[in-house]
Design an enzyme around this catalytic site. Structure first.
Site, PDB file in Angstrom:
ATOM      1  N   ASP A  38       0.783  -1.401  -0.004  1.00 24.16           N
ATOM      2  CA  ASP A  38       0.238   0.429  -0.094  1.00 24.16           C
ATOM      3  C   ASP A  38       1.142   1.281  -0.233  1.00 24.16           C
ATOM      4  O   ASP A  38       1.579   1.181   1.008  1.00 24.16           O
ATOM      5  CB  ASP A  38      -0.441  -0.104   0.983  1.00 24.16           C
ATOM      6  CG  ASP A  38      -2.208   0.997   0.931  1.00 24.16           C
ATOM      7  OD1 ASP A  38      -2.173   1.067   0.079  1.00 24.16           O
ATOM      8  OD2 ASP A  38      -2.765   2.040   2.287  1.00 24.16           O
TER       9      ASP A  38
ATOM     10  N   HIS B  81      -3.641  13.492   0.905  1.00 24.30           N
ATOM     11  CA  HIS B  81      -4.154  12.770   2.052  1.00 24.30           C
ATOM     12  C   HIS B  81      -3.198  12.906   3.412  1.00 24.30           C
ATOM     13  O   HIS B  81      -3.471  13.233   4.577  1.00 24.30           O
ATOM     14  CB  HIS B  81      -4.051  11.836   1.492  1.00 24.30           C
ATOM     15  CG  HIS B  81      -4.629  10.547   3.117  1.00 24.30           C
ATOM     16  ND1 HIS B  81      -5.583  10.270   2.935  1.00 24.30           N
ATOM     17  CD2 HIS B  81      -3.449   9.509   2.934  1.00 24.30           C
ATOM     18  CE1 HIS B  81      -5.653   9.748   3.704  1.00 24.30           C
ATOM     19  NE2 HIS B  81      -4.401   8.920   3.685  1.00 24.30           N
TER      20      HIS B  81
ATOM     21  N   GLU C  69     -10.819   4.431   2.364  1.00 24.56           N
ATOM     22  CA  GLU C  69      -9.979   4.924   2.041  1.00 24.56           C
ATOM     23  C   GLU C  69     -10.172   4.649   0.309  1.00 24.56           C
ATOM     24  O   GLU C  69     -10.520   3.326   0.018  1.00 24.56           O
ATOM     25  CB  GLU C  69      -8.476   4.441   1.912  1.00 24.56           C
ATOM     26  CG  GLU C  69      -8.152   4.889   3.589  1.00 24.56           C
ATOM     27  CD  GLU C  69      -7.057   4.941   3.750  1.00 24.56           C
ATOM     28  OE1 GLU C  69      -6.403   3.745   3.630  1.00 24.56           O
ATOM     29  OE2 GLU C  69      -6.001   5.796   5.018  1.00 24.56           O
TER      30      GLU C  69
ATOM     31  N   GLU D 114      -9.057   4.585  -2.757  1.00 29.81           N
ATOM     32  CA  GLU D 114      -7.503   4.131  -3.674  1.00 29.81           C
ATOM     33  C   GLU D 114      -7.738   3.593  -4.293  1.00 29.81           C
ATOM     34  O   GLU D 114      -8.803   3.279  -5.118  1.00 29.81           O
ATOM     35  CB  GLU D 114      -7.294   3.965  -3.566  1.00 29.81           C
ATOM     36  CG  GLU D 114      -7.002   3.917  -0.891  1.00 29.81           C
ATOM     37  CD  GLU D 114      -5.888   3.265  -0.915  1.00 29.81           C
ATOM     38  OE1 GLU D 114      -4.703   2.351  -0.874  1.00 29.81           O
ATOM     39  OE2 GLU D 114      -5.451   3.154   0.574  1.00 29.81           O
TER      40      GLU D 114
ATOM     41  N   ASP E 258      -9.606   0.650   0.489  1.00 28.31           N
ATOM     42  CA  ASP E 258      -8.683  -0.002   1.539  1.00 28.31           C
ATOM     43  C   ASP E 258      -9.308   0.412   3.822  1.00 28.31           C
ATOM     44  O   ASP E 258      -8.931   1.598   3.584  1.00 28.31           O
ATOM     45  CB  ASP E 258      -7.163   0.659   1.496  1.00 28.31           C
ATOM     46  CG  ASP E 258      -6.305   0.106   2.650  1.00 28.31           C
ATOM     47  OD1 ASP E 258      -6.384  -1.028   2.974  1.00 28.31           O
ATOM     48  OD2 ASP E 258      -5.630   0.694   2.660  1.00 28.31           O
TER      49      ASP E 258
ATOM     50  N   LYS F 274      -5.517  -2.437   9.603  1.00 26.09           N
ATOM     51  CA  LYS F 274      -5.580  -2.067   7.523  1.00 26.09           C
ATOM     52  C   LYS F 274      -5.912  -3.984   7.619  1.00 26.09           C
ATOM     53  O   LYS F 274      -5.894  -3.555   6.205  1.00 26.09           O
ATOM     54  CB  LYS F 274      -4.173  -1.234   7.381  1.00 26.09           C
ATOM     55  CG  LYS F 274      -3.539  -0.436   7.682  1.00 26.09           C
ATOM     56  CD  LYS F 274      -4.423   0.873   7.092  1.00 26.09           C
ATOM     57  CE  LYS F 274      -4.135   2.168   7.181  1.00 26.09           C
ATOM     58  NZ  LYS F 274      -4.725   2.975   6.183  1.00 26.09           N
TER      59      LYS F 274
HETATM   60 CA    CA Z   1      -4.204   2.376   2.771  1.00 27.31          CA
END
Ligand code: CA
Length: 439
Positions: A137, A144, A209, A211, A243, A263
Protein backbone atom coordinates in the site's frame (compact mmCIF):
# COMPACT_ATOMS: atom_id res chain seq x y z
CA UNK A 1 1.43 7.34 -25.38
CA UNK A 2 0.76 4.30 -27.54
CA UNK A 3 -2.58 4.68 -29.26
CA UNK A 4 -3.82 2.07 -31.72
CA UNK A 5 -7.02 1.14 -33.53
CA UNK A 6 -8.61 -0.24 -30.32
CA UNK A 7 -8.65 3.30 -28.89
CA UNK A 8 -10.57 4.82 -31.83
CA UNK A 9 -13.30 6.89 -30.17
CA UNK A 10 -15.65 6.28 -33.11
CA UNK A 11 -15.73 2.47 -32.81
CA UNK A 12 -19.10 0.95 -31.98
CA UNK A 13 -20.07 -2.63 -31.21
CA UNK A 14 -22.84 -4.94 -32.39
CA UNK A 15 -23.51 -5.38 -28.65
CA UNK A 16 -25.89 -2.41 -28.56
CA UNK A 17 -25.68 -1.79 -24.78
CA UNK A 18 -21.97 -0.96 -25.25
CA UNK A 19 -22.84 2.02 -27.48
CA UNK A 20 -25.18 3.78 -25.04
CA UNK A 21 -24.12 7.23 -23.87
CA UNK A 22 -22.37 6.88 -20.52
CA UNK A 23 -22.01 3.09 -20.74
CA UNK A 24 -19.31 1.79 -18.39
CA UNK A 25 -17.97 -0.80 -20.79
CA UNK A 26 -17.86 0.45 -24.39
CA UNK A 27 -15.73 -1.38 -26.97
CA UNK A 28 -12.77 0.90 -26.14
CA UNK A 29 -12.67 -0.46 -22.54
CA UNK A 30 -12.70 -4.31 -22.53
CA UNK A 31 -11.81 -4.90 -18.84
CA UNK A 32 -11.12 -8.35 -17.36
CA UNK A 33 -12.73 -10.15 -14.42
CA UNK A 34 -13.19 -13.67 -13.10
CA UNK A 35 -16.84 -14.75 -12.97
CA UNK A 36 -19.34 -17.61 -12.94
CA UNK A 37 -23.11 -17.90 -13.26
CA UNK A 38 -24.80 -16.73 -10.02
CA UNK A 39 -25.50 -19.52 -7.52
CA UNK A 40 -24.12 -22.16 -9.88
CA UNK A 41 -21.53 -24.88 -9.33
CA UNK A 42 -19.74 -23.88 -12.52
CA UNK A 43 -16.06 -23.03 -12.29
CA UNK A 44 -14.90 -19.43 -12.14
CA UNK A 45 -13.13 -18.35 -15.35
CA UNK A 46 -11.98 -15.20 -17.09
CA UNK A 47 -14.39 -12.80 -18.74
CA UNK A 48 -14.30 -9.47 -20.58
CA UNK A 49 -17.05 -6.87 -20.19
CA UNK A 50 -18.82 -5.42 -23.22
CA UNK A 51 -21.87 -3.25 -22.53
CA UNK A 52 -24.06 -5.12 -20.04
CA UNK A 53 -22.63 -8.51 -21.06
CA UNK A 54 -19.63 -10.67 -20.13
CA UNK A 55 -17.73 -12.59 -22.81
CA UNK A 56 -17.03 -16.05 -21.41
CA UNK A 57 -13.36 -16.45 -22.36
CA UNK A 58 -13.36 -20.17 -21.57
CA UNK A 59 -16.21 -20.74 -24.03
CA UNK A 60 -14.45 -18.54 -26.57
CA UNK A 61 -11.14 -20.40 -26.12
CA UNK A 62 -12.93 -23.69 -26.86
CA UNK A 63 -14.00 -22.38 -30.27
CA UNK A 64 -10.42 -22.11 -31.53
CA UNK A 65 -11.15 -19.08 -33.72
CA UNK A 66 -7.92 -17.12 -33.45
CA UNK A 67 -4.24 -17.37 -34.34
CA UNK A 68 -1.64 -18.82 -31.96
CA UNK A 69 -0.85 -15.81 -29.70
CA UNK A 70 -4.50 -14.96 -29.13
CA UNK A 71 -5.41 -18.60 -28.62
CA UNK A 72 -2.65 -18.99 -26.02
CA UNK A 73 -3.90 -15.88 -24.20
CA UNK A 74 -7.49 -17.18 -24.28
CA UNK A 75 -6.42 -20.58 -22.93
CA UNK A 76 -4.81 -18.80 -19.96
CA UNK A 77 -7.98 -16.71 -19.44
CA UNK A 78 -10.07 -19.90 -19.27
CA UNK A 79 -8.48 -20.73 -15.89
CA UNK A 80 -10.10 -19.78 -12.54
CA UNK A 81 -7.48 -17.06 -11.94
CA UNK A 82 -5.86 -14.67 -14.40
CA UNK A 83 -2.31 -14.96 -12.98
CA UNK A 84 -1.01 -16.97 -15.92
CA UNK A 85 -2.45 -14.52 -18.45
CA UNK A 86 -1.12 -11.55 -16.47
CA UNK A 87 2.36 -13.13 -16.46
CA UNK A 88 2.40 -13.45 -20.27
CA UNK A 89 3.14 -9.78 -20.88
CA UNK A 90 2.04 -6.90 -23.09
CA UNK A 91 2.42 -8.75 -26.40
CA UNK A 92 -0.26 -11.29 -25.44
CA UNK A 93 -2.49 -8.77 -23.60
CA UNK A 94 -2.50 -6.51 -26.67
CA UNK A 95 -3.04 -9.35 -29.13
CA UNK A 96 -6.13 -10.49 -27.25
CA UNK A 97 -7.45 -6.93 -26.88
CA UNK A 98 -7.07 -6.33 -30.61
CA UNK A 99 -8.76 -9.63 -31.52
CA UNK A 100 -11.70 -8.92 -29.18
CA UNK A 101 -12.01 -5.33 -30.41
CA UNK A 102 -12.20 -6.50 -34.04
CA UNK A 103 -14.61 -9.34 -33.28
CA UNK A 104 -16.97 -7.06 -31.34
CA UNK A 105 -17.10 -4.23 -33.87
CA UNK A 106 -20.22 -3.37 -35.79
CA UNK A 107 -20.15 -5.45 -38.96
CA UNK A 108 -17.71 -8.11 -37.70
CA UNK A 109 -18.15 -11.54 -39.30
CA UNK A 110 -17.43 -13.10 -35.87
CA UNK A 111 -20.72 -11.85 -34.39
CA UNK A 112 -22.62 -15.15 -34.31
CA UNK A 113 -19.64 -17.04 -32.85
CA UNK A 114 -19.06 -14.48 -30.09
CA UNK A 115 -22.79 -14.03 -29.37
CA UNK A 116 -23.01 -17.60 -28.11
CA UNK A 117 -20.29 -16.75 -25.49
CA UNK A 118 -22.15 -13.78 -23.97
CA UNK A 119 -23.75 -13.85 -20.51
CA UNK A 120 -25.67 -10.95 -18.98
CA UNK A 121 -23.78 -9.23 -16.15
CA UNK A 122 -26.94 -9.39 -14.04
CA UNK A 123 -26.65 -13.20 -14.05
CA UNK A 124 -23.05 -13.51 -12.86
CA UNK A 125 -21.03 -13.26 -9.66
CA UNK A 126 -17.36 -12.39 -9.38
CA UNK A 127 -14.29 -13.63 -7.57
CA UNK A 128 -10.89 -12.00 -7.09
CA UNK A 129 -9.47 -11.82 -10.61
CA UNK A 130 -6.19 -13.42 -9.55
CA UNK A 131 -4.40 -14.86 -6.59
CA UNK A 132 -2.90 -11.76 -4.99
CA UNK A 133 0.53 -12.76 -3.76
CA UNK A 134 1.92 -9.65 -2.13
CA UNK A 135 0.08 -6.43 -1.44
CA UNK A 136 1.88 -3.11 -1.05
CA UNK A 137 0.00 0.00 0.00
CA UNK A 138 1.46 3.32 -1.12
CA UNK A 139 0.70 6.82 0.14
CA UNK A 140 0.89 8.89 -3.02
CA UNK A 141 -1.51 11.79 -2.37
CA UNK A 142 0.44 14.60 -0.76
CA UNK A 143 -2.89 16.21 0.16
CA UNK A 144 -3.93 13.10 2.10
CA UNK A 145 -0.48 12.67 3.65
CA UNK A 146 -0.40 16.31 4.77
CA UNK A 147 -3.89 16.46 6.27
CA UNK A 148 -3.56 13.09 8.00
CA UNK A 149 -0.08 14.08 9.19
CA UNK A 150 -1.55 17.25 10.71
CA UNK A 151 -4.06 15.19 12.71
CA UNK A 152 -1.50 12.68 13.99
CA UNK A 153 1.48 15.09 14.30
CA UNK A 154 0.29 18.73 14.32
CA UNK A 155 3.86 20.11 14.51
CA UNK A 156 5.34 17.85 11.88
CA UNK A 157 2.69 16.87 9.30
CA UNK A 158 4.81 15.80 6.33
CA UNK A 159 7.93 13.81 7.17
CA UNK A 160 11.06 14.80 5.19
CA UNK A 161 11.28 11.49 3.24
CA UNK A 162 7.85 12.03 1.65
CA UNK A 163 9.12 14.14 -1.24
CA UNK A 164 11.98 11.75 -2.02
CA UNK A 165 10.45 8.28 -1.67
CA UNK A 166 7.11 6.88 -2.87
CA UNK A 167 6.22 5.85 0.69
CA UNK A 168 4.60 2.45 1.20
CA UNK A 169 4.26 -0.49 3.55
CA UNK A 170 3.72 -4.19 2.98
CA UNK A 171 0.07 -4.98 3.62
CA UNK A 172 -1.81 -8.24 3.92
CA UNK A 173 -3.49 -9.92 0.94
CA UNK A 174 -5.51 -12.59 2.80
CA UNK A 175 -8.27 -10.13 3.73
CA UNK A 176 -8.65 -8.59 0.24
CA UNK A 177 -12.00 -9.61 -1.24
CA UNK A 178 -14.09 -8.60 -4.22
CA UNK A 179 -16.96 -6.08 -4.21
CA UNK A 180 -19.89 -7.30 -2.13
CA UNK A 181 -17.58 -8.09 0.78
CA UNK A 182 -19.17 -7.80 4.22
CA UNK A 183 -17.03 -7.72 7.33
CA UNK A 184 -17.41 -7.27 11.06
CA UNK A 185 -16.32 -4.04 12.68
CA UNK A 186 -12.81 -4.80 13.91
CA UNK A 187 -12.00 -5.10 17.59
CA UNK A 188 -8.65 -3.88 18.87
CA UNK A 189 -6.54 -1.91 21.30
CA UNK A 190 -7.10 1.79 21.44
CA UNK A 191 -5.87 4.45 23.80
CA UNK A 192 -7.51 7.84 24.21
CA UNK A 193 -4.92 10.62 24.63
CA UNK A 194 -6.01 11.25 28.23
CA UNK A 195 -6.30 7.57 29.21
CA UNK A 196 -3.59 6.00 31.37
CA UNK A 197 -3.83 2.60 29.69
CA UNK A 198 -5.22 1.26 26.41
CA UNK A 199 -8.43 -0.75 26.30
CA UNK A 200 -9.80 -3.48 24.03
CA UNK A 201 -13.08 -2.97 22.20
CA UNK A 202 -14.83 -2.43 18.87
CA UNK A 203 -13.24 0.24 16.68
CA UNK A 204 -14.99 3.60 17.11
CA UNK A 205 -13.34 5.36 14.18
CA UNK A 206 -13.96 3.08 11.21
CA UNK A 207 -13.11 4.71 7.89
CA UNK A 208 -12.80 3.97 4.19
CA UNK A 209 -9.92 4.96 1.92
CA UNK A 210 -10.63 5.88 -1.72
CA UNK A 211 -7.80 4.25 -3.65
CA UNK A 212 -6.90 2.77 -6.98
CA UNK A 213 -5.63 -0.79 -7.05
CA UNK A 214 -2.82 -1.67 -9.44
CA UNK A 215 -2.26 -5.27 -10.62
CA UNK A 216 1.26 -6.26 -11.60
CA UNK A 217 1.48 -8.38 -14.74
CA UNK A 218 4.87 -9.68 -15.81
CA UNK A 219 7.24 -9.77 -12.83
CA UNK A 220 11.00 -9.32 -12.44
CA UNK A 221 13.71 -11.63 -11.16
CA UNK A 222 14.98 -11.18 -7.64
CA UNK A 223 17.94 -8.82 -7.82
CA UNK A 224 16.81 -7.06 -11.05
CA UNK A 225 15.37 -3.57 -10.80
CA UNK A 226 12.65 -2.43 -13.24
CA UNK A 227 13.68 0.82 -14.94
CA UNK A 228 11.11 3.61 -14.84
CA UNK A 229 10.58 3.55 -18.63
CA UNK A 230 9.98 -0.22 -18.52
CA UNK A 231 7.54 -0.03 -15.62
CA UNK A 232 4.34 0.14 -17.66
CA UNK A 233 5.18 -3.16 -19.38
CA UNK A 234 4.84 -4.76 -15.94
CA UNK A 235 1.48 -3.20 -15.05
CA UNK A 236 -1.52 -5.25 -16.16
CA UNK A 237 -4.27 -2.90 -15.05
CA UNK A 238 -6.25 -0.95 -12.50
CA UNK A 239 -9.31 -1.35 -10.28
CA UNK A 240 -11.11 0.60 -7.57
CA UNK A 241 -9.90 -0.18 -4.08
CA UNK A 242 -11.41 0.52 -0.65
CA UNK A 243 -8.68 0.14 1.95
CA UNK A 244 -10.80 0.02 5.14
CA UNK A 245 -9.03 1.61 8.09
CA UNK A 246 -9.57 1.63 11.86
CA UNK A 247 -8.30 5.10 12.77
CA UNK A 248 -8.32 4.67 16.56
CA UNK A 249 -6.36 1.41 16.33
CA UNK A 250 -4.03 3.08 13.84
CA UNK A 251 -3.26 6.08 16.07
CA UNK A 252 -2.15 3.82 18.94
CA UNK A 253 -0.21 1.17 17.00
CA UNK A 254 1.38 2.90 13.99
CA UNK A 255 4.69 3.99 15.50
CA UNK A 256 7.42 2.89 14.98
CA UNK A 257 6.72 0.23 12.33
CA UNK A 258 3.59 1.54 10.57
CA UNK A 259 0.05 0.23 10.14
CA UNK A 260 -0.77 -3.26 11.41
CA UNK A 261 -4.21 -4.37 12.67
CA UNK A 262 -5.77 -1.03 11.67
CA UNK A 263 -5.48 -2.09 8.03
CA UNK A 264 -5.61 -5.88 7.70
CA UNK A 265 -9.22 -6.79 8.65
CA UNK A 266 -10.75 -6.05 5.21
CA UNK A 267 -9.89 -4.43 1.87
CA UNK A 268 -12.24 -4.53 -1.10
CA UNK A 269 -11.55 -4.45 -4.85
CA UNK A 270 -13.94 -3.84 -7.75
CA UNK A 271 -14.35 -6.96 -9.92
CA UNK A 272 -13.17 -5.49 -13.23
CA UNK A 273 -9.54 -4.76 -14.10
CA UNK A 274 -9.31 -1.91 -16.59
CA UNK A 275 -6.14 -2.63 -18.53
CA UNK A 276 -3.19 -0.29 -18.70
CA UNK A 277 -3.65 -0.30 -22.50
CA UNK A 278 -7.30 0.85 -22.27
CA UNK A 279 -6.14 3.81 -20.15
CA UNK A 280 -3.54 5.09 -22.65
CA UNK A 281 -5.78 7.88 -24.03
CA UNK A 282 -6.29 9.29 -20.53
CA UNK A 283 -2.62 9.70 -19.68
CA UNK A 284 -1.63 13.25 -18.81
CA UNK A 285 1.56 15.09 -18.00
CA UNK A 286 3.09 14.65 -14.57
CA UNK A 287 4.97 17.47 -12.93
CA UNK A 288 6.75 18.22 -9.71
CA UNK A 289 6.48 21.66 -8.11
CA UNK A 290 9.72 23.52 -8.85
CA UNK A 291 10.11 24.37 -5.16
CA UNK A 292 10.05 20.67 -4.20
CA UNK A 293 12.99 18.27 -4.51
CA UNK A 294 13.11 16.85 -8.03
CA UNK A 295 13.03 13.03 -8.36
CA UNK A 296 16.32 11.14 -8.18
CA UNK A 297 17.45 9.84 -11.61
CA UNK A 298 15.94 6.35 -11.17
CA UNK A 299 12.54 8.01 -10.57
CA UNK A 300 12.85 10.51 -13.42
CA UNK A 301 12.24 10.27 -17.17
CA UNK A 302 10.90 12.39 -20.03
CA UNK A 303 8.23 9.77 -20.69
CA UNK A 304 7.10 9.92 -17.07
CA UNK A 305 6.94 13.72 -17.26
CA UNK A 306 4.98 13.64 -20.53
CA UNK A 307 2.47 10.81 -19.84
CA UNK A 308 3.12 9.47 -16.33
CA UNK A 309 -0.14 10.54 -14.70
CA UNK A 310 -3.62 9.22 -15.54
CA UNK A 311 -6.82 11.24 -15.18
CA UNK A 312 -9.03 8.65 -13.50
CA UNK A 313 -11.99 10.37 -11.88
CA UNK A 314 -13.00 8.87 -8.56
CA UNK A 315 -16.04 9.16 -6.32
CA UNK A 316 -17.08 7.73 -2.96
CA UNK A 317 -20.70 7.37 -1.82
CA UNK A 318 -22.40 6.21 1.35
CA UNK A 319 -25.65 4.29 1.77
CA UNK A 320 -26.74 3.88 5.40
CA UNK A 321 -29.08 1.20 6.67
CA UNK A 322 -31.76 3.91 7.04
CA UNK A 323 -31.24 5.10 3.47
CA UNK A 324 -31.66 1.53 2.22
CA UNK A 325 -34.84 1.06 4.26
CA UNK A 326 -36.25 4.32 2.84
CA UNK A 327 -35.15 3.48 -0.71
CA UNK A 328 -32.96 6.59 -0.91
CA UNK A 329 -30.06 6.71 -3.39
CA UNK A 330 -26.47 6.60 -2.08
CA UNK A 331 -25.07 10.02 -1.15
CA UNK A 332 -21.85 11.29 -2.74
CA UNK A 333 -19.28 12.17 -0.06
CA UNK A 334 -16.46 13.33 -2.32
CA UNK A 335 -14.88 13.29 -5.77
CA UNK A 336 -11.25 13.33 -6.78
CA UNK A 337 -8.86 12.25 -9.55
CA UNK A 338 -5.76 10.07 -9.66
CA UNK A 339 -4.06 12.78 -11.73
CA UNK A 340 -3.29 14.62 -8.47
CA UNK A 341 -1.02 11.79 -7.27
CA UNK A 342 2.40 13.05 -6.12
CA UNK A 343 4.04 9.90 -7.55
CA UNK A 344 3.15 7.97 -10.72
CA UNK A 345 2.67 4.21 -10.98
CA UNK A 346 5.90 3.98 -13.01
CA UNK A 347 7.74 5.64 -10.10
CA UNK A 348 6.10 3.24 -7.63
CA UNK A 349 7.25 0.23 -9.68
CA UNK A 350 10.78 1.63 -10.16
CA UNK A 351 11.10 2.39 -6.46
CA UNK A 352 9.62 -0.95 -5.31
CA UNK A 353 12.25 -2.85 -7.30
CA UNK A 354 15.30 -0.55 -7.02
CA UNK A 355 16.64 -2.75 -4.22
CA UNK A 356 16.11 -5.89 -6.31
CA UNK A 357 12.74 -6.81 -4.79
CA UNK A 358 10.93 -9.17 -7.17
CA UNK A 359 7.35 -8.42 -8.20
CA UNK A 360 5.19 -11.30 -9.40
CA UNK A 361 2.13 -11.57 -11.63
CA UNK A 362 -0.89 -10.88 -9.43
CA UNK A 363 0.96 -8.68 -6.94
CA UNK A 364 -1.16 -5.73 -5.96
CA UNK A 365 -0.44 -2.08 -5.13
CA UNK A 366 -2.83 0.28 -3.37
CA UNK A 367 -2.25 3.83 -4.61
CA UNK A 368 -2.89 5.34 -1.19
CA UNK A 369 -5.93 7.47 -0.46
CA UNK A 370 -6.49 9.75 -3.44
CA UNK A 371 -7.43 13.06 -1.85
CA UNK A 372 -7.41 16.04 -4.20
CA UNK A 373 -6.09 19.54 -3.48
CA UNK A 374 -9.44 20.89 -2.17
CA UNK A 375 -10.72 19.84 1.28
CA UNK A 376 -14.00 18.58 -0.24
CA UNK A 377 -11.96 16.25 -2.48
CA UNK A 378 -10.68 14.24 0.50
CA UNK A 379 -10.72 10.46 0.09
CA UNK A 380 -11.41 9.51 3.72
CA UNK A 381 -13.81 10.46 6.52
CA UNK A 382 -10.81 11.20 8.74
CA UNK A 383 -10.15 14.20 6.53
CA UNK A 384 -13.78 15.12 5.67
CA UNK A 385 -14.71 15.19 9.37
CA UNK A 386 -11.47 16.92 10.35
CA UNK A 387 -10.38 14.10 12.60
CA UNK A 388 -13.91 13.45 13.88
CA UNK A 389 -14.46 17.06 15.01
CA UNK A 390 -16.98 18.01 12.31
CA UNK A 391 -20.24 16.16 11.61
CA UNK A 392 -21.00 15.35 7.98
CA UNK A 393 -24.68 15.92 7.20
CA UNK A 394 -26.42 13.30 5.07
CA UNK A 395 -29.49 14.46 3.09
CA UNK A 396 -31.90 12.33 5.18
CA UNK A 397 -30.87 14.07 8.42
CA UNK A 398 -28.36 11.44 9.57
CA UNK A 399 -24.85 12.53 10.51
CA UNK A 400 -21.46 10.86 10.32
CA UNK A 401 -17.99 11.48 11.56
CA UNK A 402 -16.92 7.86 11.10
CA UNK A 403 -18.81 4.85 9.71
CA UNK A 404 -21.63 3.05 11.49
CA UNK A 405 -22.74 -0.58 11.35
CA UNK A 406 -24.95 -1.17 8.31
CA UNK A 407 -23.20 1.51 6.25
CA UNK A 408 -22.46 0.47 2.68
CA UNK A 409 -19.60 2.37 1.04
CA UNK A 410 -19.55 2.55 -2.74
CA UNK A 411 -16.71 3.76 -4.95
CA UNK A 412 -16.91 4.53 -8.64
CA UNK A 413 -14.41 5.66 -11.24
CA UNK A 414 -14.18 6.54 -14.89
CA UNK A 415 -12.09 8.27 -17.55
CA UNK A 416 -13.52 10.62 -20.13
CA UNK A 417 -12.16 13.34 -22.36
CA UNK A 418 -14.25 16.27 -23.54
CA UNK A 419 -16.79 14.89 -26.01
CA UNK A 420 -15.18 11.43 -25.94
CA UNK A 421 -16.14 7.92 -24.89
CA UNK A 422 -16.45 7.13 -21.20
CA UNK A 423 -14.37 4.24 -19.86
CA UNK A 424 -15.92 3.05 -16.59
CA UNK A 425 -14.47 1.00 -13.75
CA UNK A 426 -17.84 -0.30 -12.51
CA UNK A 427 -17.98 -0.05 -8.75
CA UNK A 428 -16.76 -1.49 -5.48
CA UNK A 429 -19.22 -1.66 -2.62
CA UNK A 430 -19.05 -3.34 0.76
CA UNK A 431 -21.00 -3.33 3.98
CA UNK A 432 -20.06 -3.07 7.65
CA UNK A 433 -21.51 -5.60 10.08
CA UNK A 434 -21.54 -5.13 13.87
CA UNK A 435 -18.45 -6.25 15.79
CA UNK A 436 -18.36 -9.95 16.59
CA UNK A 437 -18.62 -10.66 20.28
CA UNK A 438 -15.21 -12.01 21.21
CA UNK A 439 -14.98 -15.07 23.50
CA1 CA B 1 -4.35 2.85 2.37
Amino acid sequence: MHLNETHDQLLTSWVQSANKQGAEFPIQNLPFAVFKEKNSNNAFRGGVAIGDQVIDLKALAAKNLFHADVQQALDACALPTLNEFMAMGTEYWSALRLALSRALREGSDRQSEIESCLISQTNVEYDLPCVIGDYTDFYTSIYHATSVGKLFRPDNPLLPNYKWIPIGYHGRSSSIEVSGQTFHRPVGQTKAPDAIEPSLGPCKRLDYELELGIYIGKGNDLGDAIAINEADNHVFGYCLFNDWSARDLQAWEYQPLGPFLAKNFASTVSPWIVTNEALEPYRVAWSRDENDPQPMPYLESDKNRAFGAIDIKLEVLIESEQMRADNLPPYSLSKSSFKHSYWTVAQMVAHHTVNGCNLKAGDFFGSGTQSGPKPEEAGSLLELSNGGKQQIQLPNGEQRTFLQDGDNVIMRGFCQKEGGVRIGFGEVSSLILPAKVQP
